[in-house]
Motif scaffolding. Sequence first.
Motif, PDB file in Angstrom:
ATOM      1  N   GLY A   1     -25.573  27.684  24.140  1.00 38.67           N
ATOM      2  CA  GLY A   1     -24.822  27.916  22.772  1.00 38.67           C
ATOM      3  C   GLY A   1     -23.712  26.804  22.809  1.00 38.67           C
ATOM      4  N   ALA A   2     -23.088  26.498  23.797  1.00 39.23           N
ATOM      5  CA  ALA A   2     -22.013  25.504  23.647  1.00 39.23           C
ATOM      6  C   ALA A   2     -22.573  24.079  23.386  1.00 39.23           C
ATOM      7  CB  ALA A   2     -21.217  25.669  24.873  1.00 39.23           C
ATOM      8  N   MET A   3     -23.631  23.965  23.983  1.00 38.93           N
ATOM      9  CA  MET A   3     -24.453  22.693  23.996  1.00 38.93           C
ATOM     10  C   MET A   3     -24.962  22.453  22.393  1.00 38.93           C
ATOM     11  SD  MET A   3     -26.424  21.998  27.502  1.00 38.93           S
ATOM     12  CE  MET A   3     -27.364  20.673  26.793  1.00 38.93           C
TER      13      MET A   3
ATOM     14  N   ILE B   1     -39.257  19.985  34.283  1.00 41.57           N
ATOM     15  CA  ILE B   1     -38.032  19.187  34.614  1.00 41.57           C
ATOM     16  C   ILE B   1     -37.089  19.805  35.984  1.00 41.57           C
ATOM     17  CG2 ILE B   1     -35.791  18.339  33.703  1.00 41.57           C
ATOM     18  CD1 ILE B   1     -38.369  18.957  31.264  1.00 41.57           C
ATOM     19  N   GLU B   2     -37.097  18.934  36.888  1.00 40.64           N
ATOM     20  CA  GLU B   2     -36.351  19.347  38.002  1.00 40.64           C
ATOM     21  C   GLU B   2     -34.814  18.758  37.613  1.00 40.64           C
ATOM     22  OE1 GLU B   2     -34.094  20.261  40.781  1.00 40.64           O
ATOM     23  OE2 GLU B   2     -34.276  18.076  40.755  1.00 40.64           O
ATOM     24  N   PRO B   3     -33.959  19.741  37.274  1.00 40.53           N
ATOM     25  CA  PRO B   3     -32.583  19.232  36.635  1.00 40.53           C
ATOM     26  C   PRO B   3     -31.974  18.109  37.404  1.00 40.53           C
ATOM     27  CG  PRO B   3     -32.449  21.492  37.257  1.00 40.53           C
ATOM     28  CD  PRO B   3     -34.118  21.097  37.352  1.00 40.53           C
ATOM     29  N   THR B   4     -31.867  18.319  38.760  1.00 45.67           N
ATOM     30  CA  THR B   4     -31.230  17.332  39.777  1.00 45.67           C
ATOM     31  C   THR B   4     -31.794  15.919  39.696  1.00 45.67           C
ATOM     32  OG1 THR B   4     -30.618  19.126  41.070  1.00 45.67           O
ATOM     33  CG2 THR B   4     -30.230  16.965  41.944  1.00 45.67           C
ATOM     34  N   GLN B   5     -33.061  16.037  39.809  1.00 46.66           N
ATOM     35  CA  GLN B   5     -33.639  14.703  39.593  1.00 46.66           C
ATOM     36  C   GLN B   5     -33.153  14.017  37.908  1.00 46.66           C
ATOM     37  OE1 GLN B   5     -37.928  15.560  39.826  1.00 46.66           O
ATOM     38  NE2 GLN B   5     -37.784  15.451  42.065  1.00 46.66           N
ATOM     39  N   ALA B   6     -33.278  14.760  37.146  1.00 45.81           N
ATOM     40  CA  ALA B   6     -32.831  14.384  35.786  1.00 45.81           C
ATOM     41  C   ALA B   6     -31.392  14.048  35.584  1.00 45.81           C
ATOM     42  CB  ALA B   6     -33.095  15.514  34.714  1.00 45.81           C
ATOM     43  N   ALA B   7     -30.452  14.590  36.239  1.00 45.57           N
ATOM     44  CA  ALA B   7     -29.092  14.309  36.604  1.00 45.57           C
ATOM     45  C   ALA B   7     -28.759  13.065  37.164  1.00 45.57           C
ATOM     46  CB  ALA B   7     -28.240  15.341  36.723  1.00 45.57           C
ATOM     47  N   VAL B   8     -29.543  13.041  38.125  1.00 48.26           N
ATOM     48  CA  VAL B   8     -29.342  11.749  39.378  1.00 48.26           C
ATOM     49  C   VAL B   8     -29.871  10.462  38.413  1.00 48.26           C
ATOM     50  CG1 VAL B   8     -30.028  10.536  41.263  1.00 48.26           C
ATOM     51  CG2 VAL B   8     -29.197  12.961  41.426  1.00 48.26           C
ATOM     52  N   GLY B   9     -30.987  10.506  37.758  1.00 43.63           N
ATOM     53  CA  GLY B   9     -31.648   9.578  37.082  1.00 43.63           C
ATOM     54  C   GLY B   9     -30.729   9.213  35.923  1.00 43.63           C
ATOM     55  N   MET B  10     -30.011   9.990  35.394  1.00 43.64           N
ATOM     56  CA  MET B  10     -29.145   9.567  34.276  1.00 43.64           C
ATOM     57  C   MET B  10     -27.816   8.929  34.904  1.00 43.64           C
ATOM     58  SD  MET B  10     -28.898  12.703  31.633  1.00 43.64           S
ATOM     59  CE  MET B  10     -30.491  13.308  30.565  1.00 43.64           C
TER      60      MET B  10
ATOM     61  N   GLY C   1     -31.369  26.538  19.172  1.00 43.77           N
ATOM     62  CA  GLY C   1     -32.476  26.817  18.314  1.00 43.77           C
ATOM     63  C   GLY C   1     -33.666  25.977  18.896  1.00 43.77           C
ATOM     64  N   ARG C   2     -33.562  25.290  20.124  1.00 45.52           N
ATOM     65  CA  ARG C   2     -34.817  24.805  20.622  1.00 45.52           C
ATOM     66  C   ARG C   2     -35.236  25.603  21.731  1.00 45.52           C
ATOM     67  NH1 ARG C   2     -34.627  18.887  19.456  1.00 45.52           N
ATOM     68  NH2 ARG C   2     -36.448  18.802  20.949  1.00 45.52           N
TER      69      ARG C   2
ATOM     70  N   VAL D   1     -31.767  20.141  30.283  1.00 43.92           N
ATOM     71  CA  VAL D   1     -31.854  20.493  28.898  1.00 43.92           C
ATOM     72  C   VAL D   1     -32.032  19.276  28.159  1.00 43.92           C
ATOM     73  CG1 VAL D   1     -31.167  21.880  27.062  1.00 43.92           C
ATOM     74  CG2 VAL D   1     -31.027  22.709  29.354  1.00 43.92           C
ATOM     75  N   LEU D   2     -31.200  18.360  28.411  1.00 41.18           N
ATOM     76  CA  LEU D   2     -31.370  17.173  27.294  1.00 41.18           C
ATOM     77  C   LEU D   2     -32.529  16.321  27.667  1.00 41.18           C
ATOM     78  CD1 LEU D   2     -27.713  15.817  27.484  1.00 41.18           C
ATOM     79  CD2 LEU D   2     -28.779  17.259  25.437  1.00 41.18           C
ATOM     80  N   THR D   3     -33.069  16.421  28.929  1.00 37.66           N
ATOM     81  CA  THR D   3     -34.337  15.609  29.235  1.00 37.66           C
ATOM     82  C   THR D   3     -35.658  16.312  28.657  1.00 37.66           C
ATOM     83  OG1 THR D   3     -33.430  14.772  31.308  1.00 37.66           O
ATOM     84  CG2 THR D   3     -35.761  14.886  31.135  1.00 37.66           C
TER      85      THR D   3
END
Length: 220
Positions: free
Chosen positions: A131-133, A201-210, A137-138, A103-105
Amino acid sequence: MSRSIYVVNPNSNKAVTAGIDEAVERLRIDGGPAIEALTLEDGPPGIQSQRDADGVVAPLLRLASTLEDEAAAFVIACFSDPGLHALREQSARPVLGIAECGVLTALTMGQRFGVIAILPNSIPRHLRAFGAMGVSGRLAGELAVGLTIAELADDRNTLLRLVQVGRRLRDDYHADTIVMGCAGMARFRRRLEDAVGLPVIEPTQAAVGMAMARVLLGSG
């Protein structure tokens, strides 16, 4: 001592783990930490309910404790981010969840993000997390393909459903970016992006990149 980024699939489906391993291949670089995709043997075949997500937390923490000394970072490869905050309390290493990172990506790539879930009952769980994040709204919308983890193995039908849902998020919900809401979808990212014409966005790629950035920059 060389340490590894451990990407833990919290379900026991080894085919999902294999897809995750393939998805992060391009992130393996000379001079960088090893990236190891692991299966939580004690997990359910798929994490498809809140009960499933809650049930993997204890075995996930136990597995991570055995890997702590060899770990550069941990990535929890399930879009429910099960045990994310508990593992952050337990570990001295960076801990990233794929939903949060995906989501952040997406927020860096468009104003409104859409999410593709596997089943309708996944959506309330994800909405609570958004909601917790503080990002509701986006959110343009979240829709399900209506397939179980096992049914995602049918490439033709899964891609068809992903494209249908992706185009609905684009046309009816006005999403600027799309986040794949399950690690089991990893192998379809490029084909889905080509079909819908939006960043996917594939989220595992996003997380591993971070995680790679955190490790290489020494930001614990």
